[in-house]
Design a protein around this motif. Structure first.
Motif, PDB file in Angstrom:
ATOM      1  N   ASP A 255       5.582   1.612  32.865  1.00 18.15           N
ATOM      2  CA  ASP A 255       4.267   2.246  32.796  1.00 18.15           C
ATOM      3  C   ASP A 255       3.295   1.311  32.080  1.00 18.15           C
ATOM      4  O   ASP A 255       3.175   1.343  30.850  1.00 18.15           O
ATOM      5  CB  ASP A 255       4.332   3.593  32.074  1.00 18.15           C
ATOM      6  CG  ASP A 255       3.020   4.378  32.194  1.00 18.15           C
ATOM      7  OD1 ASP A 255       2.056   3.823  32.778  1.00 18.15           O
ATOM      8  OD2 ASP A 255       2.967   5.519  31.700  1.00 18.15           O
ATOM      9  N   ARG A 256       2.590   0.498  32.849  1.00 19.34           N
ATOM     10  CA  ARG A 256       1.638  -0.453  32.253  1.00 19.34           C
ATOM     11  C   ARG A 256       0.457   0.252  31.600  1.00 19.34           C
ATOM     12  O   ARG A 256      -0.204  -0.303  30.720  1.00 19.34           O
ATOM     13  CB  ARG A 256       1.145  -1.441  33.315  1.00 19.34           C
ATOM     14  CG  ARG A 256       2.224  -2.407  33.759  1.00 19.34           C
ATOM     15  CD  ARG A 256       1.746  -3.387  34.827  1.00 19.34           C
ATOM     16  NE  ARG A 256       2.829  -4.313  35.160  1.00 19.34           N
ATOM     17  CZ  ARG A 256       3.037  -5.473  34.568  1.00 19.34           C
ATOM     18  NH1 ARG A 256       2.203  -5.863  33.614  1.00 19.34           N
ATOM     19  NH2 ARG A 256       4.048  -6.244  34.911  1.00 19.34           N
ATOM     20  N   ASN A 257       0.182   1.481  32.014  1.00 23.22           N
ATOM     21  CA  ASN A 257      -0.955   2.212  31.453  1.00 23.22           C
ATOM     22  C   ASN A 257      -0.776   2.535  29.970  1.00 23.22           C
ATOM     23  O   ASN A 257      -1.755   2.803  29.269  1.00 23.22           O
ATOM     24  CB  ASN A 257      -1.193   3.511  32.238  1.00 23.22           C
ATOM     25  CG  ASN A 257      -1.726   3.228  33.632  1.00 23.22           C
ATOM     26  OD1 ASN A 257      -2.529   2.304  33.824  1.00 23.22           O
ATOM     27  ND2 ASN A 257      -1.263   3.993  34.613  1.00 23.22           N
TER      28      ASN A 257
ATOM     29  N   TYR B  49      -0.170   0.544  27.705  1.00 22.87           N
ATOM     30  CA  TYR B  49      -0.719  -0.551  26.890  1.00 22.87           C
ATOM     31  C   TYR B  49      -2.140  -0.947  27.296  1.00 22.87           C
ATOM     32  O   TYR B  49      -2.778  -1.716  26.599  1.00 22.87           O
ATOM     33  CB  TYR B  49       0.175  -1.790  27.012  1.00 22.87           C
ATOM     34  CG  TYR B  49       1.615  -1.530  26.646  1.00 22.87           C
ATOM     35  CD1 TYR B  49       2.052  -1.640  25.331  1.00 22.87           C
ATOM     36  CD2 TYR B  49       2.552  -1.170  27.619  1.00 22.87           C
ATOM     37  CE1 TYR B  49       3.382  -1.411  24.988  1.00 22.87           C
ATOM     38  CE2 TYR B  49       3.876  -0.937  27.287  1.00 22.87           C
ATOM     39  CZ  TYR B  49       4.283  -1.062  25.972  1.00 22.87           C
ATOM     40  OH  TYR B  49       5.593  -0.823  25.637  1.00 22.87           O
ATOM     41  N   ARG B  50      -2.601  -0.384  28.406  1.00 25.82           N
ATOM     42  CA  ARG B  50      -3.851  -0.886  28.997  1.00 25.82           C
ATOM     43  C   ARG B  50      -5.065  -0.727  28.085  1.00 25.82           C
ATOM     44  O   ARG B  50      -5.975  -1.552  28.094  1.00 25.82           O
ATOM     45  CB  ARG B  50      -4.102  -0.193  30.343  1.00 25.82           C
ATOM     46  CG  ARG B  50      -4.977  -1.011  31.278  1.00 25.82           C
ATOM     47  CD  ARG B  50      -5.078  -0.353  32.650  1.00 25.82           C
ATOM     48  NE  ARG B  50      -3.816  -0.302  33.350  1.00 25.82           N
ATOM     49  CZ  ARG B  50      -3.291  -1.320  34.035  1.00 25.82           C
ATOM     50  NH1 ARG B  50      -3.920  -2.476  34.067  1.00 25.82           N
ATOM     51  NH2 ARG B  50      -2.151  -1.178  34.674  1.00 25.82           N
ATOM     52  N   ASP B  51      -5.091   0.307  27.282  1.00 29.70           N
ATOM     53  CA  ASP B  51      -6.277   0.585  26.473  1.00 29.70           C
ATOM     54  C   ASP B  51      -6.130   0.168  25.009  1.00 29.70           C
ATOM     55  O   ASP B  51      -6.971   0.520  24.171  1.00 29.70           O
ATOM     56  CB  ASP B  51      -6.629   2.079  26.544  1.00 29.70           C
ATOM     57  CG  ASP B  51      -7.020   2.503  27.954  1.00 29.70           C
ATOM     58  OD1 ASP B  51      -7.624   1.667  28.664  1.00 29.70           O
ATOM     59  OD2 ASP B  51      -6.702   3.637  28.344  1.00 29.70           O
TER      60      ASP B  51
END
Length: 533
Positions: A443-445, A447-449
């Motif tokens: 789940d790359r999301n 770390y995205r923010d």
């Protein structure tokens, strides 16, 4: 005696032929050839290869024989005269030039598919919108997935002439259809400055991994950024830097040395001496500079450390450097291959050569690292062997030694926790990088923010992630690898690798430096220096 006119054309023709013959023998660029003499050694090699080519019972690839012969000759010279086969020339040239033509991605072959780790910032792929996690399925209609494709096959499809276009079809997790991108190939930098950031409010840090054609330009860009952040002093990290272009090292050390200070001098076979001096262009001549070196800092790295140390400038911090004081020049051999031949020795401003002896052969020369490790030199400065006959004195009276590397002003021992065989193996074999990639794929999301500096300052790798890494190793290798004694260090490497794959741009070094005892030492040294001032 009068020459008859009818013989004049013949005599003139003979004279011209003789002139051409003499001109061929008088090679002013190479005075080792003797007029009218034949070189029996060269003739012997040529005849042997011809005999094998035309008379030997089996077909033989004589190109490979020539390569072996060249390598055999060079091995009898010195450890740093090397042969570069033509198939390696492009890679070697790109590495030293500092760029290549491509689309600008780092990738990982994941389940037989090219999966983007990250697009290089500012690259054609970055501008086109390709992101980490994208699977590249086709390039110009050709599929680039499957077990039969090697990395070199893939690169051939992604590389091409500058400004040429490649049509990519990309599978992006969460997207129902393949995405199409048109990417125009461009020069992609091979960065030689790994990281540049502020260690403290006044102390800047720059890490250089080699000295390529582009290094000085990269270095100046990062210096300017640090100046904009009100940097006062500089840490120049040359640990593990094997060297490169001598002239680039001279330009970098010139930033710190006052005008007309001697940087180094070289001496060739005939005894000709060439000296190099600092110029007026240095931007940090009034700043304190700390140079970090270790047992793998060589050649151009040692030129910088030696020039500063011999001019009583700054502090050299770390462990004794590699000990390479020979200068090579690359010479083309006419078939696309080349040889890097040692043409001179270099000497630091006090006159010392820091070249280690290679009198006992190349194997003994390269095994010297293990001898130094076994002797305890990496942990105790008293174990460093020096020769009084190679003692030199700087203008301010500091004693320095030649004969085998630069001995630092401030010794910092090898950190056996962060630098041990297990961690080195895991890092170099790509196990940590591959594990981190697969973690991000979940789940790359997540770390995205997270802002980069928040991640570096506050993110912590959980015990569960370390357990998952152990499980990953158990499935990927038959070797029984455990790291119970290095759990916290493994966490630091996982965090650094996460930072690298998410943010790039020196985030790996910035995270690792949080636990680096040499960085801690230099920060303390700078505080003491500030207090004195």
């Amino acid at each position: 005696m009068r020459i008859q006119r009818k013989y004049l054309p013949l005599i003139i023709g003979i004279a011209i032929a003789l002139g051409i013959f003499l001109g061929g023998k008088l090679n002013f660029a190479d005075n080792s050839d003797k007029l009218f003499s034949s070189n029996s050694k060269k003739d012997k090699l040529n005849r042997l290869i011809d005999f094998i080519d035309y008379e030997y019972v089996d077909d033989v690839n004589t190109d490979s024989i020539v390569d072996v012969t060249v390598n055999g000759i060079l091995e009898n010279l010195d450890p740093h005269s090397v042969y570069i086969p033509k198939e390696d020339m492009q890679r070697v040239s790109e590495n030293m030039k500092g760029d290549f033509v491509g689309i600008g991605i780092s990738f990982y072959t994941y389940k037989d598919t090219i999966t983007v780790i990250r697009a290089i910032e500012g690259s054609p792929s970055d501008k086109a919108g390709i992101v980490g996690g994208d699977r590249i399925i086709t390039a110009n209609g050709d599929s680039i997935f499957g077990k039969d494709l090697s990395n070199s096959d893939i690169l051939k499809k992604l590389k091409g002439p500058i400004n040429s276009k490649v049509e990519l079809e990309v599978l992006r997790p969460g997207e129902p259809k393949l995405l199409k991108f048109t990417v125009k190939r461009d020069n992609i930098p091979i960065k030689s400055v790994d990281a540049a950031y502020m260690l403290t409010e006044t102390l800047g840090y720059i890490k250089i991994n080699r000295f390529a054609e582009s290094t000085y330009k990269e270095f100046k860009v990062q210096l300017k950024k640090l100046k904009d952040e009100n940097v006062k002093d500089i840490v120049l990290d040359l640990r593990g830097n094997p060297g490169g272009f001598l002239g680039i090292a001279e330009q970098i050390v010139d930033e710190f040395l006052e005008d007309d200070k001697l940087i180094l001098f070289t001496k060739n076979k005939s005894g000709k001496i060439d000296k190099s001096y600092a110029t007026k262009k240095g931007d940090f001549e009034n700043s304190q500079v700390y140079v970090l070196i270790d047992e793998n800092s060589a050649s151009a790295s040692e030129i910088i450390a030696g020039a500063l140390q011999d001019n009583d400038k700054g502090l050299i911090v770390g462990r004794r450097s590699y000990g390479k004081g020979l200068v090579q020049r690359e010479m083309e051999l006419g078939d696309g291959s080349a040889v890097r031949l040692t043409v001179s020795r270099y000497y630091t401003p006090t006159g010392r050569s820091i070249q280690r002896s290679y009198a006992n052969g190349n194997k003994d020369y390269y095994d010297d690292y293990f001898d130094r490790l076994k002797s305890g030199e990496f942990l105790d400065p008293e174990k460093i062997e020096v020769a009084d006959s190679l003692k030199f004195t700087t203008p301010k009276g500091k004693v320095v030694y030649g004969g085998g590397g630069i001995i630092p002003d401030v010794f910092v021992p090898l950190d056996l926790n962060m630098q041990n065989e297990t961690l080195t193996f895991l890092q170099r074999r790509g196990f940590i990088s591959n594990f981190v990639f697969e973690e991000l794929e979940k789940d790359r999301n997540l770390y995205r923010d997270i802002p980069r500096q928040d991640f570096i300052a506050h993110f912590e790798v959980s015990d569960d992630m370390v357990t998952a890494f152990q499980d990953f190793l158990n499935t990927k290798t038959k070797a029984n690898i455990t790291f119970v004694a290095y759990k916290e260090e493994v966490k630091q490497y996982i965090k650094a690798t996460l930072a690298n794959q998410i943010y790039g741009g020196g985030a790996f070094e910035e995270v690792l430096n949080q636990k680096d005892i040499m960085i801690e030492e230099v920060i303390q040294l700078d505080k003491e220096q500030q207090f004195k001032n």
